[in-house]
Design an enzyme around this catalytic site. Structure first.
Site, PDB file in Angstrom:
ATOM      1  N   THR A  28       0.717  -1.468  -0.111  1.00 38.42           N
ATOM      2  CA  THR A  28      -0.081  -0.021  -0.059  1.00 38.42           C
ATOM      3  C   THR A  28       1.122   0.825   0.044  1.00 38.42           C
ATOM      4  O   THR A  28       0.716   1.861   0.858  1.00 38.42           O
ATOM      5  CB  THR A  28      -1.097  -0.062   1.184  1.00 38.42           C
ATOM      6  OG1 THR A  28      -2.132   1.383   1.332  1.00 38.42           O
ATOM      7  CG2 THR A  28      -0.089   0.121   2.516  1.00 38.42           C
ATOM      8  N   GLU A  46       3.992  -0.134   9.944  1.00 37.82           N
ATOM      9  CA  GLU A  46       2.744   0.208  11.621  1.00 37.82           C
ATOM     10  C   GLU A  46       3.151  -0.611  13.040  1.00 37.82           C
ATOM     11  O   GLU A  46       3.273  -1.785  12.227  1.00 37.82           O
ATOM     12  CB  GLU A  46       1.857   0.191  11.077  1.00 37.82           C
ATOM     13  CG  GLU A  46       0.880   0.532  10.156  1.00 37.82           C
ATOM     14  CD  GLU A  46      -0.323   0.515   9.437  1.00 37.82           C
ATOM     15  OE1 GLU A  46      -0.834   0.897   8.623  1.00 37.82           O
ATOM     16  OE2 GLU A  46      -0.711  -0.964   9.046  1.00 37.82           O
ATOM     17  N   ASN A  62      -4.253  -1.458  13.306  1.00 38.17           N
ATOM     18  CA  ASN A  62      -5.093  -2.119  12.332  1.00 38.17           C
ATOM     19  C   ASN A  62      -6.647  -2.629  12.332  1.00 38.17           C
ATOM     20  O   ASN A  62      -7.792  -2.106  12.380  1.00 38.17           O
ATOM     21  CB  ASN A  62      -4.297  -2.937  11.445  1.00 38.17           C
ATOM     22  CG  ASN A  62      -3.885  -1.684  10.794  1.00 38.17           C
ATOM     23  OD1 ASN A  62      -3.867  -2.120   9.305  1.00 38.17           O
ATOM     24  ND2 ASN A  62      -2.256  -2.509  10.831  1.00 38.17           N
ATOM     25  N   THR A  75     -11.746   3.575  13.015  1.00 41.44           N
ATOM     26  CA  THR A  75     -12.483   3.803  14.768  1.00 41.44           C
ATOM     27  C   THR A  75     -11.787   5.371  14.585  1.00 41.44           C
ATOM     28  O   THR A  75     -12.077   6.237  15.066  1.00 41.44           O
ATOM     29  CB  THR A  75     -12.860   2.847  15.406  1.00 41.44           C
ATOM     30  OG1 THR A  75     -11.888   2.550  16.020  1.00 41.44           O
ATOM     31  CG2 THR A  75     -13.482   2.366  15.135  1.00 41.44           C
TER      32      THR A  75
END
EC number: 2.3.1.35
Length: 365
Positions: A179, A259, A360, A365
């Site tokens: 990504t 991440e 993730n 949210t």
């Protein structure tokens, strides 16, 4: 003052602003612009479920020349059907009007959450307010980020011409692209067919050798624009050396910024039957979740390496295979000699931490 980012090559301008796509209010709309027509090359995601801007740009890049790249972050414009295609084309059309160039000379990309329609009122208004300047490279690099923790930029002086690059990527990173978006500019004179050939090779040895989570994105792309404004037509091998260096630097920075990551993993495989098998083994080791967890805990567990390689189809000699793990403060080196030949390969990844799960789990949210 000499530029150090994407605008370092002669004739390239850039910019980035916040147009309201991201709830955080951070920059989310970017442009790269060439003052003269440039030849363009591109490599796109191998994912079958391609995002709308990827589909549009795969057609746009067939044009003989390119002048600009328009990109948004915070929304991937993927899984958005016919309207998604229309919206990507509207981004192109609006940018063409704002920068007074042919719409066929514009590439378009998006990155962010999948399955949501683009807020086109904000994007169209944003494009109309977007300015491309010589010192706008840093703003541009910031505006394409999603879960990244920092910008990724490089400019390489090749002695008479320059190759510069900017990238984003932190999660959904896996060989056959990630990504990630990578945009490269150069003022070298080079033919479109040659540029495409060299870019494909550079990607194979850089972006296709990194992994964070073994998840292939729907929006990957690497673009190179070459406008020839330096007047220098470099030797093919010399240009490739610079191009690969830029791609490898940005690929490694993406892996380093994985991440939740605390460690860059560098995998060195040797003793393979051929280069293809060396690359397969290196990618398998870098992508092993068990190995990534071992690196996070600094657990010296060679079994994780042997198991990852053994699960592939590469030739190895179980009696000769050797491995090692060398833990550093911010980098871990994994060494594996397959004992089956003389070929080598290198891959890059990162450790797996609670931070990855948290990012993730909370993504929407």
């Amino acid at each position: 003052m000499k530029q150090t980012g994407i605008t370092a090559p002669e004739g390239f301008l850039a910019g980035g602003i916040a147009c309201g796509i991201k709830k955080s209010g951070k920059p989310d709309l970017a442009v790269i612009y060439s003052e003269v027509p440039a030849v363009a090359a591109g490599v796109f995601t191998a994912n079958q479920y391609k995002a709308a801007p990827i589909i549009v740009s795969m057609e746009q890049i067939k044009s003989k020349s390119c002048r600009a790249i328009i990109s948004n972050a915070g929304n991937a414009n993927c899984g958005t059907g016919k309207k998604g295609i229309e919206d990507a084309k509207l981004m192109v059309k609006t940018a063409a009007e704002v920068f007074n160039i042919n719409s066929k000379q514009i590439l378009v990309t998006s990155t962010g959450s999948i399955g949501k329609q683009l807020p086109m009122d904000k994007i169209v208004g944003g494009i109309k307010n977007l300015k491309a300047t010589k010192d706008g490279g840093s703003d541009m690099a910031q505006a394409i980020l999603t879960t990244d923790t920092r910008k990724k930029e490089i400019a390489l002086d090749m002695g008479g011409y320059t190759i510069a690059g900017v990238a984003k990527g932190s999660g959904m990173i896996h060989p056959n692209m990630a990504t990630m978006h990578c945009f490269i500019t150069t003022d070298a004179k080079i033919e479109k067919s040659t540029l495409q050939k060299l870019l494909k090779k550079a990607v194979e040895n850089s972006f296709n050798m990194i992994t964070v989570d073994q998840c292939m994105s729907t929006n990957d792309c690497v673009f190179v624009l070459a406008n020839g404004m330096s007047g220098v037509k470099p030797k093919e091998n010399d240009f490739y050396t610079g191009l690969e260096k830029v791609c490898k630097y940005l690929a490694i920075e993406i892996a380093r910024d994985g991440e939740g990551a605390t460690q860059l993993i560098i995998v060195n495989v040797s003793g393979a039957k051929n280069e293809k098998e060396a690359k397969t083994a290196a990618r398998a080791i870098a992508g092993s979740d068990l190995l990534k967890c071992a690196v996070y805990g600094k657990d010296y567990n060679l079994g994780r390496i042997y198991a990852a390689v053994g699960a592939t189809s590469v030739k190895m000699d179980a009696g000769k295979i050797k491995a090692d793990m060398k833990f550093g403060e911010k980098e871990t080196i994994i060494i594996c000699d397959l004992g089956a030949g003389y070929a080598r390969a290198q891959a890059w990844g990162c450790d797996m931490t609670e931070g990855y799960v948290k990012i993730n789990a909370d993504y929407h949210t």
